[in-house]
Each structure stands twice: as C-alpha cells, then as structure tokens.
Write an enzyme that holds these catalytic residues in place. Structure first.
Site: not given
Ligand code: AMP
Length: 218
Positions: A166, A155, A86, A122, A13
């Site tokens: 998550r 992260r 969300r 990532r 996203k």
C-alpha cells in the site's frame, strides 16, 4: 467547506477526520469505509473492488469515483474527505463533483517506518468502526471497544506485507497529487507523527486562518 485529508496509509486520516468531523460539524467521507461497506454487503461494485483491496492495490477509478459521487451528492454544508482522491484522475473528477465549493487540502506527513509500525498495531471495532492503537490509543479492556463493547479486529490489509505494498502504491500513484494541489495553492502540510490533539489543533488553526483571509477578501 470541503476539507481533503491527504496522506499515506496509516498516517491518521481516519482518526483525525473523526475528530474534525465532530468539531466542525460536517460529515467525514472515507473512501475506504465506503468500499469496505460495499464489500461486506456484496454489492456489484463491492465484489469488483474486493480483490484489489486484498492485494493493497488501488480500486479502479470508475468504481470509486461512482461511489464517492453518490455519497457526497446533496451534502450542502460541506464534508471532509479521507482517502479520496488517490490518483490525478480522481482529483480532476473531484473538481467537477465539488463544482464551485472552496476547498483545502491537508497533507499529513510521516516516514514509512513509522507508518508500518503504526498500522501493524492498529485495531478496529467490528461494530462501530472506532480506531485503536495497541500502544498509543489502547482500549480499556483488551480486544473490546470502549464505545460500544464490540470486538476489535486487525484489518487484513494492515498486515505488514500488504502495508508495504500500500505504501509503495501511495508513493508511485498517489503522491503526484501533492504537486497538483501545491500548484493550486490549496495545500498545507502537517506533521502526522505529532500527538492526535496537536494535529487536530494545527489543522483547525490553518483552516481558521484561511477562512479569515477569505472573509477579508484577500
Ligand atoms: P483506506 O481505508 O483508505 O486505507 O483504503 C483501503 C483500500 O481501499 C485501499 O488500499 C484501496 O485498495 C482502496 N481504496 C480506498 N480509497 C481508494 C481510492 N480513492 N482509490 C482507489 N482505491 C481506494
């Protein structure tokens, strides 16, 4: 125009949103970025949000709704949302925030295994927030941002254990929004495992198609 980018953590996203924001010339509002900024600046809301984020849980609605409301107020030309809403409650609040603006929802879809792998590889620039992937979008120099030469980091919530949490939160608390938007007839699905440029082009085609229909009064 308001465009909502919807999908599981790691589906792209943020990266897709950054490209669309430049292309369409409207700002990208990322609820995760707003929260991380507040945590870093140790604001009152940021301090309250921190422990939820570290666990991979959702931050309470009242905190994030307040932040997003402030961020989008006055954005007359529209905006792109990444990571918000969300929960169903957030989706309903958003209707009120947007009042009469027309909006579309793009659902980026991908399998959990694909997302776990993608998130663990990532890396993000500490300075400018540019997003890299060790295999798909590697930086020219290892550990250094191509755009601003800042250091790249992983992260904490991109570690596998937190990523799995998550994803589980996404399936139980966030996925029900799909039906909410499907019933409203504003939902379009795009395969989130396709190459970035292909995804961006597909979304632009879908948006153009809809604005054509609006102009023709259909
Ligand atoms: P993201 O960068 O979108 O993956 O968000 C990182 C974390 O911020 C999430 O795992 C949540 O803890 C929190 N967060 C971001 N957006 C929301 C939201 N709309 N509602 C609740 N928590 C959120």
């Amino acid at each position: 125009m308001v465009l909502i980018l919807f999908g599981a953590p790691g589906v792209g996203k943020g990266t897709v949103g950054t490209h669309l924001s430049k292309n369409l010339n409207i700002p990208l509002i990322s609820s995760g970025d707003i929260l991380r900024r507040n945590v870093k600046e140790e604001t009152e809301l940021g301090n309250r949000a921190k422990s939820f984020m570290e666990k991979g849980a959702l931050v309470p609605d009242e905190i994030i709704i307040k932040m997003v409301k402030e961020e989008v107020s006055g954005l007359k030309k529209g905006f792109i949302l990444d990571g918000f809403p969300r929960t169903l409650n957030q989706a309903e609040e958003l209707e009120m925030i947007m009042s009469n603006s027309s909006y579309q929802v793009i659902h980026l879809e991908a399998q959990d295994n694909f997302l776990i792998k993608r998130l663990s590889e990532r890396r993000i620039c500490k300075n400018c927030g540019a997003i890299y992937h060790l295999v798909n979008i590697p930086p020219e120099r290892e550990g250094i941002c191509d755009c601003c030469r800042g250091p790249l980091y992983q992260r904490e919530d991109d570690q596998e254990k937190v990523v799995k949490e998550r994803l589980s939160v996404f399936h139980s608390e966030t996925k029900p929004i799909v039906n909410y938007y499907r019933k409203k007839g504003v939902l379009k699905s795009v395969d989130g495992s396709l190459p970035l440029q292909k995804i961006v082009n597909l979304i632009k085609e879908k948006i153009d198609h809809d604005s054509d229909k609006e102009q023709k009064g259909n």
